[in-house]
Design an enzyme around this catalytic site. Structure first.
Site, PDB file in Angstrom:
ATOM      1  N   TYR A  52       0.827  -1.196   0.000  1.00 20.21           N
ATOM      2  CA  TYR A  52       0.000   0.000   0.000  1.00 20.21           C
ATOM      3  C   TYR A  52       0.870   1.257   0.000  1.00 20.21           C
ATOM      4  O   TYR A  52       1.428   1.645   1.035  1.00 20.21           O
ATOM      5  CB  TYR A  52      -0.940   0.017   1.207  1.00 20.21           C
ATOM      6  CG  TYR A  52      -1.859  -1.182   1.298  1.00 20.21           C
ATOM      7  CD1 TYR A  52      -2.200  -1.922   0.176  1.00 20.21           C
ATOM      8  CD2 TYR A  52      -2.379  -1.590   2.523  1.00 20.21           C
ATOM      9  CE1 TYR A  52      -3.043  -3.026   0.270  1.00 20.21           C
ATOM     10  CE2 TYR A  52      -3.223  -2.679   2.622  1.00 20.21           C
ATOM     11  CZ  TYR A  52      -3.555  -3.397   1.488  1.00 20.21           C
ATOM     12  OH  TYR A  52      -4.387  -4.496   1.587  1.00 20.21           O
TER      13      TYR A  52
ATOM     14  N   HIS B  12       0.332 -12.408   1.370  1.00 17.29           N
ATOM     15  CA  HIS B  12      -0.467 -11.463   0.601  1.00 17.29           C
ATOM     16  C   HIS B  12      -0.471 -11.809  -0.886  1.00 17.29           C
ATOM     17  O   HIS B  12       0.572 -11.820  -1.534  1.00 17.29           O
ATOM     18  CB  HIS B  12       0.115 -10.047   0.792  1.00 17.29           C
ATOM     19  CG  HIS B  12      -0.794  -8.946   0.379  1.00 17.29           C
ATOM     20  ND1 HIS B  12      -0.358  -7.640   0.230  1.00 17.29           N
ATOM     21  CD2 HIS B  12      -2.115  -8.922   0.089  1.00 17.29           C
ATOM     22  CE1 HIS B  12      -1.372  -6.885  -0.114  1.00 17.29           C
ATOM     23  NE2 HIS B  12      -2.449  -7.633  -0.215  1.00 17.29           N
TER      24      HIS B  12
END
Length: 315
Positions: A47, A130
């Site tokens: 992010y 992830h």
């Protein structure tokens, strides 16, 4: 067993997803979450090329460490580079780092160490593998076993995986002793596919399920879905746009809203432990907190009568 609050802060927007957020606004957003009682924060190196972790860490550093659950992810290492443009993966940040996929045991350990440095905290509570979609074998052979070792060493409290696909997560929870899985976009008012595979597996194994994407990447986030509403990060198909508008009409008739129904339907499934909601301002935090105020029971009966609830929904 790891206990998760009913909902948490999804920090992708604080990493400047799509549009930039100032440092001041990011800090105010985390502070507003704290004031609203939110004690669960989800972040990731991905992010904003580490920006979300840096901002989350700065905002939480002076908070009582035992009072919040911090979750980050592994699988992408951030490597300095000489880029002069902007990030190419949807975050409005300078491309001074690049993501390198790494699901090796050494990469997992380095990823956690790097995240702790960006966060400025002494530990993370939950670590998720992830987006291992194209790296399932290595995730199974190295990444997840390494996280399990780190749990045994007391370096993390909970381990798991986060993906946009529910079937691989179902296989993971059957194969490994995972604490948490985060599935995005596979259980909401327009898609209940995770209820067919992941939810039964997680219930059998006692794995906590966290939902992301309960607004279907935008289509369910508006009281009245606009013509340019997005779904699965692209333009909403005409049939789903019409279905969302029909649900919104029923919501209005019963004194509630489409976003409130989206949140409450997602939270109602017994397999779901928590939701992660992305916010980028204090106003959005306050709005999302209010979405949990219970809708009238009659609205769910009306949606059933009009066949507007997807299969597997019990709300």
């Amino acid at each position: 067993m790891l206990q998760l609050p009913p909902w948490g802060l999804g920090s992708a927007a604080l990493g400047n997803l799509y549009t930039a957020v100032s440092d001041e606004q990011a800090r105010a957003t985390v502070d507003a979450c704290w004031d609203a009682g939110v004690r669960y924060v989800d972040t990731a190196p991905h992010y904003g090329l580490g920006l979300a972790e840096e901002r989350v860490g700065a905002a939480l550093r002076d908070r009582p460490r035992a009072e919040f659950v911090l979750q980050t992810k592994v699988g992408r290492l951030l490597v300095p580079c000489a880029g002069t443009g902007r990030d190419s993966q949807g975050f409005d940040v300078p491309a001074t780092r690049e993501r390198v996929w790494d699901f090796s045991a050494a990469g997992v350990r380095r990823s956690i160490e790097d995240s702790l440095e960006r966060l400025g905290l002494d530990r993370v509570d939950v670590a998720l593998v992830h987006d291992p979609d194209d790296h399932l074998d290595q995730a199974r052979r190295e990444a997840i076993p390494e996280l399990l070792r780190m749990r045994e060493e007391g370096l993390v409290r909970g381990v798991g995986a986060g993906m946009n696909s529910s079937a691989p997560l179902a296989r993971f929870v059957e194969e490994f002793d995972l604490d948490v899985v985060l599935v995005a976009g596979r259980y909401h008012l327009l898609d209940a596919s995770a209820a067919a595979d992941l939810f039964p597996a997680a219930t059998r194994t006692g794995t906590a399920v966290v939902l992301g994407g309960v607004f279907a990447s935008g289509l369910l986030a508006h009281d009245e879905p606009p013509p340019d509403a997005t779904y699965a990060y692209g333009p909403a198909p005409a049939d789903l746009l019409e279905r969302a508008r029909r649900i919104a009409r029923v919501a209005r008739e019963h004194g509630t809203t489409l976003p409130a129904l989206a949140v409450q339907h997602a939270a109602a499934h017994p397999a779901v432990a928590s939701l992660v909601l992305g916010v980028r301002s204090p106003a959005e935090v306050r709005r999302d907190a209010a979405l949990f105020d219970p809708a009238p029971p009659e609205v769910w009966e009306a949606l059933r009568r009009e066949s507007l609830l997807p299969g597997g929904v019990s709300a």
